[in-house]
Design an enzyme around this catalytic site. Sequence first.
Site, PDB file in Angstrom:
ATOM      1  CG  ASP A  98      -2.032   1.145   1.176  1.00  0.00           C
ATOM      2  OD1 ASP A  98      -2.432   1.473   0.101  1.00  0.00           O
ATOM      3  OD2 ASP A  98      -2.499   1.290   2.433  1.00  0.00           O
ATOM      4  CG  HIS A 194      -5.441   8.373   3.275  1.00  0.00           C
ATOM      5  ND1 HIS A 194      -4.687   9.026   2.194  1.00  0.00           N
ATOM      6  CD2 HIS A 194      -5.619   6.931   2.803  1.00  0.00           C
ATOM      7  CE1 HIS A 194      -4.553   7.799   1.301  1.00  0.00           C
ATOM      8  NE2 HIS A 194      -5.121   6.952   1.595  1.00  0.00           N
ATOM      9  N   GLY A 195      -7.190   8.484   7.096  1.00  0.00           N
ATOM     10  CA  GLY A 195      -7.581   8.915   8.402  1.00  0.00           C
ATOM     11  C   GLY A 195      -8.937   8.856   9.069  1.00  0.00           C
ATOM     12  CE  LYS A 198     -12.365   7.486   6.220  1.00  0.00           C
ATOM     13  NZ  LYS A 198     -10.841   7.498   5.931  1.00  0.00           N
ATOM     14  CG  HIS A 228      -6.383   4.403  -1.768  1.00  0.00           C
ATOM     15  ND1 HIS A 228      -4.868   4.381  -0.980  1.00  0.00           N
ATOM     16  CD2 HIS A 228      -6.407   3.744  -2.647  1.00  0.00           C
ATOM     17  CE1 HIS A 228      -4.369   3.442  -1.780  1.00  0.00           C
ATOM     18  NE2 HIS A 228      -5.111   2.870  -2.878  1.00  0.00           N
ATOM     19  N   GLY A 229      -8.802   5.298   1.722  1.00  0.00           N
ATOM     20  CA  GLY A 229      -9.384   6.162   2.815  1.00  0.00           C
ATOM     21  C   GLY A 229     -10.803   5.949   2.914  1.00  0.00           C
ATOM     22  CB  SER A 231     -11.834   3.678   7.697  1.00  0.00           C
ATOM     23  OG  SER A 231     -10.712   2.514   7.753  1.00  0.00           O
ATOM     24  NE  ARG A 277      -4.031   2.164  11.136  1.00  0.00           N
ATOM     25  CZ  ARG A 277      -3.053   3.174  10.813  1.00  0.00           C
ATOM     26  NH1 ARG A 277      -3.406   4.395  11.449  1.00  0.00           N
ATOM     27  NH2 ARG A 277      -2.397   2.918   9.938  1.00  0.00           N
TER      28      ARG A 277
HETATM   29 ZN    ZN Z   1      -4.492   5.017   0.864  1.00  0.00          ZN
END
Ligand code: ZN
Length: 383
Positions: A98, A194-195, A198, A228-229, A231, A277
């Site tokens: 990744d 990401h993170g 959001k 991506h990103g 979650s 996580r």
């Molecule tokens: Zn990514």
Amino acid sequence: MPLIPLRPLLETVDKYHFAQGAFNVNAVAQAKAAIEVHEMFRSAAILQGADLANGFMGGRTDFQNATLEDKKVGAKNIAAAVKKYAENSPIPVVLHLDHGKNFDSCVAAIEGGYTSVMIDGSSLPFEENVELTREVVKYAHERGVSVEGELGVLAGVEDHVFSATSTYTNPLKAVEFFRKTGCDALAISYGTMHGASKGKGVKLRKEIAIAIKECMMHENLFGVLVSHGSSTVPGYIVEEINALGGNIQNAHGISIEELKAAIPCGIGKINVDTDIRLAVTRNMKEYFAQHPEKRNSPSIGGVYQLLEEKREQFDPRAFLPPIMDTVMYGMVPDKDRAELVEVIEKGVKEAIGTLIVEFGSYGKAPLVEQVSLEEMAERYKRM
Ligand SMILES: [Zn+2]
């Protein structure tokens, strides 16, 4: 089964219109749990190691400073674990890098045993991104390894990925990118981030995916779009962490509904890291809450100390340095360690299992062709 490249799985996703979750793993136990839960749901699996996660698996607890050498060691460690569990598994498993930072990172991963790599040239001007990606495609495809590129910039932070603003992907450029680089998959910017923060009620620009896929059909090009990103940041887990003494504020993910709506628009691979996580962090906190006598355990007490010190954190890598032999090699020297590993594994399974069902990859494992790297290299040559 031996690991397979990403390509056959992408072809299945494209043909049967579902999405395959791609899940980041940072420890041997996470790899084991991730494969087991995919088996449970009869889904193929994409396990991902981020460039810097390879540094962590190489023994660098300060993984932000990982060198190429650290990453090489880590790539071998994670690949050895994934290969071991995949070998005895009835489902096809892909090991994907990744956010490969540069050509060398991709080479390190491929030498370590990865069967798919991402080269992230999204911060470069278009032509340089094309050039870099094409170079990686040439090296990787000769070895049967698949390649994901990225075009457009995502906001948010994911290891070394820093960007303050979001620039959506230009669909015309995306088609040109596929044509010029020959990459198998492309991460696009269409509203994800990401993170864990959001923003509330994120709406995805699904038209971008639709536009790219329509144009690709006209040009007879193959390629799967990657989200991506993505979650979902389950609210119940955040609440539980905070009730257990954590302090996670402003955590919002992409809603399951938005993600599911993007799948028929051409999104075929969905990257998720934060959800895992969070579930793992909650489980470790819960474990020490329920077993106060383990807080002073010589084997795992150090993990508890870090959980207490870093209340805003939810990246397990912040808590695991006291048990790096378990992280890197899967060593379980005593009963306390075995119990902690079990709660880590359960967290992984909860987060991934939910998404296997939501993204529709359950039951699809038998539809994926088992292709060796050698055979894939031959096929790439003919493309
Ligand atoms: Zn990514």
